[in-house]
Design an enzyme around this catalytic site. Structure first.
Site, PDB file in Angstrom:
ATOM      1  N   HIS A 225     -62.533  92.175   7.648  1.00  0.00           N
ATOM      2  CA  HIS A 225     -61.222  92.685   6.964  1.00  0.00           C
ATOM      3  C   HIS A 225     -60.029  92.970   7.724  1.00  0.00           C
ATOM      4  O   HIS A 225     -60.274  93.395   8.951  1.00  0.00           O
ATOM      5  CB  HIS A 225     -62.041  94.306   6.294  1.00  0.00           C
TER       6      HIS A 225
ATOM      7  N   ASP B 225     -68.048  97.676  12.313  1.00  0.00           N
ATOM      8  CA  ASP B 225     -67.112  98.171  11.200  1.00  0.00           C
ATOM      9  C   ASP B 225     -68.142  98.359  10.071  1.00  0.00           C
ATOM     10  O   ASP B 225     -68.545  97.199   9.533  1.00  0.00           O
ATOM     11  CB  ASP B 225     -66.152  97.254  10.886  1.00  0.00           C
TER      12      ASP B 225
ATOM     13  N   GLN C  78     -68.641  98.519   4.788  1.00  0.00           N
ATOM     14  CA  GLN C  78     -69.458  98.005   3.739  1.00  0.00           C
ATOM     15  C   GLN C  78     -71.030  98.270   3.910  1.00  0.00           C
ATOM     16  O   GLN C  78     -71.838  98.531   3.198  1.00  0.00           O
ATOM     17  CB  GLN C  78     -69.295  96.673   3.618  1.00  0.00           C
TER      18      GLN C  78
ATOM     19  N   LYS D 133     -66.914 105.027   0.603  1.00  0.00           N
ATOM     20  CA  LYS D 133     -67.736 103.884   0.050  1.00  0.00           C
ATOM     21  C   LYS D 133     -69.120 104.173   0.151  1.00  0.00           C
ATOM     22  O   LYS D 133     -70.094 103.523  -0.031  1.00  0.00           O
ATOM     23  CB  LYS D 133     -67.289 102.729   0.958  1.00  0.00           C
TER      24      LYS D 133
ATOM     25  N   CYS E  58     -58.322  91.872   1.478  1.00  0.00           N
ATOM     26  CA  CYS E  58     -58.038  92.003   2.787  1.00  0.00           C
ATOM     27  C   CYS E  58     -58.565  91.285   3.675  1.00  0.00           C
ATOM     28  O   CYS E  58     -58.894  91.541   4.911  1.00  0.00           O
ATOM     29  CB  CYS E  58     -58.097  93.730   3.006  1.00  0.00           C
TER      30      CYS E  58
HETATM   31  N1  PMP Z   1     -63.740  97.257   6.761  1.00  0.00           N
HETATM   32  C1  PMP Z   1     -64.210  96.894   5.668  1.00  0.00           C
HETATM   33  C2  PMP Z   1     -65.266  95.874   5.811  1.00  0.00           C
HETATM   34  C3  PMP Z   1     -63.898  97.146   4.412  1.00  0.00           C
HETATM   35  O1  PMP Z   1     -64.441  96.754   3.308  1.00  0.00           O
HETATM   36  C4  PMP Z   1     -62.805  98.040   4.109  1.00  0.00           C
HETATM   37  C5  PMP Z   1     -62.522  98.667   3.005  1.00  0.00           C
HETATM   38  N2  PMP Z   1     -62.362  97.671   2.127  1.00  0.00           N
HETATM   39  C6  PMP Z   1     -62.238  98.514   5.393  1.00  0.00           C
HETATM   40  C7  PMP Z   1     -62.740  98.276   6.714  1.00  0.00           C
HETATM   41  C8  PMP Z   1     -61.125  99.861   5.417  1.00  0.00           C
HETATM   42  O2  PMP Z   1     -61.753 100.712   4.725  1.00  0.00           O
HETATM   43  P1  PMP Z   1     -60.586 101.995   4.569  1.00  0.00           P
HETATM   44  O3  PMP Z   1     -59.653 101.492   3.494  1.00  0.00           O
HETATM   45  O4  PMP Z   1     -61.554 103.106   3.791  1.00  0.00           O
HETATM   46  O5  PMP Z   1     -60.032 102.498   5.816  1.00  0.00           O
END
Ligand code: PMP
Length: 415
Positions: A129, A206, A209, A232, A371
């Site tokens: 991401h 990270d 997910q 999440k 993203c």
């Molecule tokens: N890493 C991953 C794998 C994600 O899916 C996301 C959220 N889509 C993020 C980071 C970022 O998370 P946040 O927007 O809650 O900071």
């Protein structure tokens, strides 16, 4: 081998989420398949937010009066709940942050700056991401470090055969998603952590997910940092977690300076409080953090294993149903290598148009690059549609997704 799966009552679980029983402006109950973006909230989380604001709200770590003390106690109970969830050694290793993005920036800036020298390498993967790419690009530019990306196999798993070419004595950080937010791929964290440590690199997961789908034991896997977002994980928005081994947190610089994070302020410099306070400058997301605890308790009560088993059955069902649809292409590996996320394109349909048409049937999915522009470049597409499942989703909802795609094909004159 005959494995007995734990009992999971999806209807009972579903009942706990009021929004899933709330008609939209067309009088329909929406089919919420955008859990990868954010999960819905159970009543216990909503109640906790109301409880804190109505019964004992105050700022945190400041007041000796009753409300202040109660807020501090609630926060520490949450910190302990997170510690126990990931089996960290100490609750002081749990830092409350605004979310995954903030946590990764804090590590890249706070730790990266103390470690990285020109020519040092940061190893990421092609399926990260942007939150696990851009903070590293910023620190790489500031320090002269170089970013490398571990490639993927044809079917969207990490290409571990190439790992030894990418992971060398130059590698100082390895930062990997616990589960791809597009392909659903779940890498072998244990193996990657050991490989990173073998060359002396710091290993970061990270877990934005993966947290809700895959249990992670920091002591067993030996990861150095884990980050995730409350929203999440059936928890509130605005709060996330940064777990770091205590000695790393001691070595790491704070990104934000301000109140609460200091030991002593002098005219020309300050000294820092011990972790976690060192990284919790100013007023933290107090109520959001407190309301994360009931989400953790709910998940633990049901058990990640039971949740995962139900989600896997939804995943297999969805992949089987979608594969039947002419012109539909699913990205990512076979179900045994992934979590419950299905990203796809439909020949002749722009992902945005498809998402729009699915919405007409009350099916909420995400479209775009999610993203992950590097991943989409690698896949040779600019956008995809993503259905991401949570434990409250049902097999009927999977069928409705497939029916809605078929209806969209007719509407677009593809059928
Ligand atoms: N890493 C991953 C794998 C994600 O899916 C996301 C959220 N889509 C993020 C980071 C970022 O998370 P946040 O927007 O809650 O900071």
């Amino acid at each position: 081998m005959n494995i007995t799966l734990p009992e999971f009552d999806v209807e009972a679980f579903r009942k706990q989420f009021p929004i899933l029983h709330q008609p939209d402006s067309h009088g329909r109950q929406v089919i919420y398949l955008d859990n990868g973006a954010s999960a819905q909230k159970p009543q216990v989380v909503i109640d906790k937010v109301v409880e804190a604001y109505t019964k004992y709200y105050a700022n945190a770590y400041r007041g000796v009066y009753e409300f202040g003390q109660r807020i501090d106690d609630e926060l520490e109970l949450t910190r302990e709940a997170v510690r126990s969830l990931i089996n960290a050694e100490r609750k002081e290793e749990i830092v409350f942050t605004p979310g995954t993005t903030a946590s990764l920036n804090m590590i890249a800036q706070g730790y990266g700056r103390t470690v990285l020298k020109p020519g040092d390498e940061i190893l990421l993967t092609l399926m990260e991401h942007h939150a696990n790419i851009v903070p590293w690009q910023i620190i790489a530019e500031q320090t002269g470090a170089v970013i490398r990306y571990l490639p993927l196999t044809e079917d969207g798993r990490l290409d571990l055969e190439q790992l030894s070419d990418y992971l060398t004595e130059k590698t100082k950080f390895v930062s990997v998603t616990g589960m791809s937010n597009v392909l659903g791929t779940i890498p072998n964290i244990q193996l990657l952590a050991s490989a990173a440590h073998a060359v002396g690199a710091i290993f970061i997961v990270d877990a934005a997910q993966s947290m809700l789908h895959e249990a992670i034991d920091v002591l067993e896997t030996g990861v150095d940092f884990i980050v995730f977002s409350g929203h999440k994980f059936y928890g509130p928005t605005g709060v996330g977690v940064l777990y770091g081994r205590y000695q790393h947190l001691e070595q790491m610089s704070p990104l934000l300076g301000g109140g609460h994070m200091i030991d002593r302020v002098f005219e020309d410099h300050s000294t820092w409080a011990d972790p976690p306070a060192k990284f919790e400058a100013g007023t933290i997301p107090i109520v959001q953090a407190i309301a994360l605890r009931p989400a953790i308790e709910l998940v633990r009560e049901i058990g990640l294993e039971a949740i995962r088993a139900h989600e896997q059955s939804l995943l297999v069902h969805a992949m089987d149903a979608l594969r039947e649809i002419p012109g539909l292409k699913i990205y990512g590996p076979a179900p045994e290598h992934k979590g419950a996320i299905v990203s796809f394109t439909l020949e002749g349909a722009h992902p945005q148009d498809l998402a729009f048409l699915l919405n007409r049937h009350g099916v909420c999915v995400r479209h775009g690059h999610h993203c992950t522009m590097l991943l989409h470049d690698h896949l040779g597409i600019s956008a995809s549609v993503r259905a991401s499942f949570a434990a409250y989703n049902t097999h009927e909802e999977v069928d409705k997704l497939a029916e809605a795609i078929q209806a969209a094909r007719k509407r677009l004159r593809l059928a």
